[in-house]
Design a protein around this motif. Sequence first.
Motif, PDB file in Angstrom:
ATOM      1  N   GLU A   9      22.956   5.375  62.037  1.00 53.79           N
ATOM      2  CA  GLU A   9      23.003   3.942  62.335  1.00 53.79           C
ATOM      3  C   GLU A   9      22.995   3.094  61.068  1.00 53.79           C
ATOM      4  OE1 GLU A   9      18.620   5.130  62.920  1.00 53.79           O
ATOM      5  OE2 GLU A   9      20.549   5.957  63.513  1.00 53.79           O
ATOM      6  N   ALA A  10      22.421   3.606  59.984  1.00 56.05           N
ATOM      7  CA  ALA A  10      22.417   2.860  58.729  1.00 56.05           C
ATOM      8  C   ALA A  10      23.784   2.912  58.051  1.00 56.05           C
ATOM      9  CB  ALA A  10      21.348   3.398  57.792  1.00 56.05           C
ATOM     10  N   LEU A  11      24.571   3.927  58.369  1.00 53.76           N
ATOM     11  CA  LEU A  11      25.903   4.048  57.789  1.00 53.76           C
ATOM     12  C   LEU A  11      26.920   3.160  58.493  1.00 53.76           C
ATOM     13  CD1 LEU A  11      25.984   7.913  57.253  1.00 53.76           C
ATOM     14  CD2 LEU A  11      25.606   6.140  55.524  1.00 53.76           C
ATOM     15  N   LEU A  12      26.584   2.715  59.694  1.00 56.33           N
ATOM     16  CA  LEU A  12      27.474   1.857  60.477  1.00 56.33           C
ATOM     17  C   LEU A  12      26.873   0.455  60.544  1.00 56.33           C
ATOM     18  CD1 LEU A  12      28.142   4.363  63.387  1.00 56.33           C
ATOM     19  CD2 LEU A  12      29.660   3.850  61.459  1.00 56.33           C
ATOM     20  N   PRO A  13      27.314  -0.433  59.684  1.00 52.38           N
ATOM     21  CA  PRO A  13      26.740  -1.780  59.683  1.00 52.38           C
ATOM     22  C   PRO A  13      26.843  -2.453  61.046  1.00 52.38           C
ATOM     23  CG  PRO A  13      28.194  -1.472  57.801  1.00 52.38           C
ATOM     24  CD  PRO A  13      28.361  -0.277  58.689  1.00 52.38           C
ATOM     25  N   LEU A  36      14.274  -7.243  56.777  1.00 52.49           N
ATOM     26  CA  LEU A  36      15.559  -7.008  56.120  1.00 52.49           C
ATOM     27  C   LEU A  36      15.251  -6.147  54.895  1.00 52.49           C
ATOM     28  CD1 LEU A  36      16.961 -10.667  56.207  1.00 52.49           C
ATOM     29  CD2 LEU A  36      17.421  -8.812  57.842  1.00 52.49           C
ATOM     30  N   ASP A  37      15.493  -4.858  54.997  1.00 50.32           N
ATOM     31  CA  ASP A  37      15.060  -3.909  53.960  1.00 50.32           C
ATOM     32  C   ASP A  37      16.267  -3.192  53.341  1.00 50.32           C
ATOM     33  OD1 ASP A  37      13.830  -2.039  52.355  1.00 50.32           O
ATOM     34  OD2 ASP A  37      12.587  -1.188  53.943  1.00 50.32           O
ATOM     35  N   PRO A  38      16.759  -3.674  52.210  1.00 48.47           N
ATOM     36  CA  PRO A  38      17.890  -3.008  51.565  1.00 48.47           C
ATOM     37  C   PRO A  38      17.501  -1.755  50.781  1.00 48.47           C
ATOM     38  CG  PRO A  38      17.283  -4.967  50.341  1.00 48.47           C
ATOM     39  CD  PRO A  38      16.391  -4.917  51.547  1.00 48.47           C
ATOM     40  N   ALA A  50      23.100 -12.537  58.466  1.00 49.80           N
ATOM     41  CA  ALA A  50      23.427 -11.138  58.751  1.00 49.80           C
ATOM     42  C   ALA A  50      24.522 -10.637  57.809  1.00 49.80           C
ATOM     43  CB  ALA A  50      23.853 -10.984  60.206  1.00 49.80           C
ATOM     44  N   GLN A  51      25.575 -11.424  57.654  1.00 46.72           N
ATOM     45  CA  GLN A  51      26.692 -11.013  56.792  1.00 46.72           C
ATOM     46  C   GLN A  51      26.226 -10.851  55.348  1.00 46.72           C
ATOM     47  OE1 GLN A  51      28.565 -12.979  54.238  1.00 46.72           O
ATOM     48  NE2 GLN A  51      29.639 -11.047  53.897  1.00 46.72           N
ATOM     49  N   ILE A  52      25.472 -11.808  54.844  1.00 46.18           N
ATOM     50  CA  ILE A  52      24.985 -11.754  53.462  1.00 46.18           C
ATOM     51  C   ILE A  52      24.019 -10.579  53.279  1.00 46.18           C
ATOM     52  CG2 ILE A  52      23.516 -12.946  51.776  1.00 46.18           C
ATOM     53  CD1 ILE A  52      24.800 -15.586  52.894  1.00 46.18           C
ATOM     54  N   SER A  53      23.144 -10.372  54.234  1.00 43.27           N
ATOM     55  CA  SER A  53      22.160  -9.289  54.110  1.00 43.27           C
ATOM     56  C   SER A  53      22.849  -7.941  53.971  1.00 43.27           C
ATOM     57  CB  SER A  53      21.213  -9.294  55.309  1.00 43.27           C
ATOM     58  OG  SER A  53      20.447 -10.484  55.323  1.00 43.27           O
ATOM     59  N   TYR A  54      23.886  -7.720  54.744  1.00 43.88           N
ATOM     60  CA  TYR A  54      24.629  -6.457  54.646  1.00 43.88           C
ATOM     61  C   TYR A  54      25.459  -6.379  53.377  1.00 43.88           C
ATOM     62  CZ  TYR A  54      23.602  -4.243  59.121  1.00 43.88           C
ATOM     63  OH  TYR A  54      22.979  -3.599  60.155  1.00 43.88           O
ATOM     64  N   TYR A 102      18.516  -1.783  56.322  1.00 38.81           N
ATOM     65  CA  TYR A 102      17.703  -1.437  57.489  1.00 38.81           C
ATOM     66  C   TYR A 102      17.149  -2.751  58.012  1.00 38.81           C
ATOM     67  CZ  TYR A 102      13.731  -0.226  60.347  1.00 38.81           C
ATOM     68  OH  TYR A 102      12.850  -0.162  61.392  1.00 38.81           O
ATOM     69  N   TRP A 103      17.175  -2.923  59.325  1.00 36.26           N
ATOM     70  CA  TRP A 103      16.531  -4.097  59.918  1.00 36.26           C
ATOM     71  C   TRP A 103      15.914  -3.723  61.256  1.00 36.26           C
ATOM     72  CZ3 TRP A 103      18.237  -5.944  64.647  1.00 36.26           C
ATOM     73  CH2 TRP A 103      19.525  -5.579  65.040  1.00 36.26           C
ATOM     74  N   SER A 104      14.842  -4.411  61.557  1.00 35.48           N
ATOM     75  CA  SER A 104      14.178  -4.282  62.855  1.00 35.48           C
ATOM     76  C   SER A 104      13.171  -5.417  62.967  1.00 35.48           C
ATOM     77  CB  SER A 104      13.454  -2.936  62.995  1.00 35.48           C
ATOM     78  OG  SER A 104      12.228  -2.943  62.296  1.00 35.48           O
ATOM     79  N   GLU A 105      12.701  -5.646  64.180  1.00 33.04           N
ATOM     80  CA  GLU A 105      11.610  -6.598  64.334  1.00 33.04           C
ATOM     81  C   GLU A 105      10.405  -6.042  63.569  1.00 33.04           C
ATOM     82  OE1 GLU A 105      10.739  -7.685  68.372  1.00 33.04           O
ATOM     83  OE2 GLU A 105      12.875  -7.721  68.886  1.00 33.04           O
TER      84      GLU A 105
END
Length: 181
Positions: free
Chosen positions: A26-30, A145-147, A55-59, A155-158
């Motif tokens: 899942e981390a390989l598929l933005p 938001l954990d790069p 979202a776009q900038i974070s990725y 990586y992102w999650s609540e």
Amino acid sequence: MMRILNRLLCVLAAVFLAGCVAVPDEALLPDQVGLAQAIVALDPAVDPEEAARVAQISYSYSLQLREEYNVTDGPLLHNAKVNQGLRPRGLCWQWADDLEARLWQEDLKTLTLHRAIANHDNIRIEHSTVVISAKGDSMAEGIVLDPWRYGGRLYWSEVVEDSRYNWEERAQVFALKKARQ
């Protein structure tokens, strides 16, 4: 000779600690759309365009930092290389600083940026990240938001759903550390 031995031991320790941790599929598929939707779901007042931009900038910025930091290994091995002067940057707090600075440029109106730290009070390696929440909400109500975690693959999650880390507000952690001195 001793310095070389110490460097070798640090690198070997990092390899041992990092193991063969693979990046989950899942981390390989933005999933920028999923992240934007999760940000919008934080509060009815969140601007969908602002959420999509975050979202776009974070990725994309996480991947840009991956290149700038010359990340070729897992996070812990990369940390060892940074600490030994073999890579310019890439410690978790540097990822967080850089992503936070980039997101601040967006002059967010319906969202708030927070900084979080985990593992400050145990033997595990301390970890820093950025959290985004709806304007006026606490960090605990936001999204991590954990790069760093997957070496530039976001990586992102609540916050409350992140089972790997128990996040605390950075300002509170710094205040606690200062009080202990």
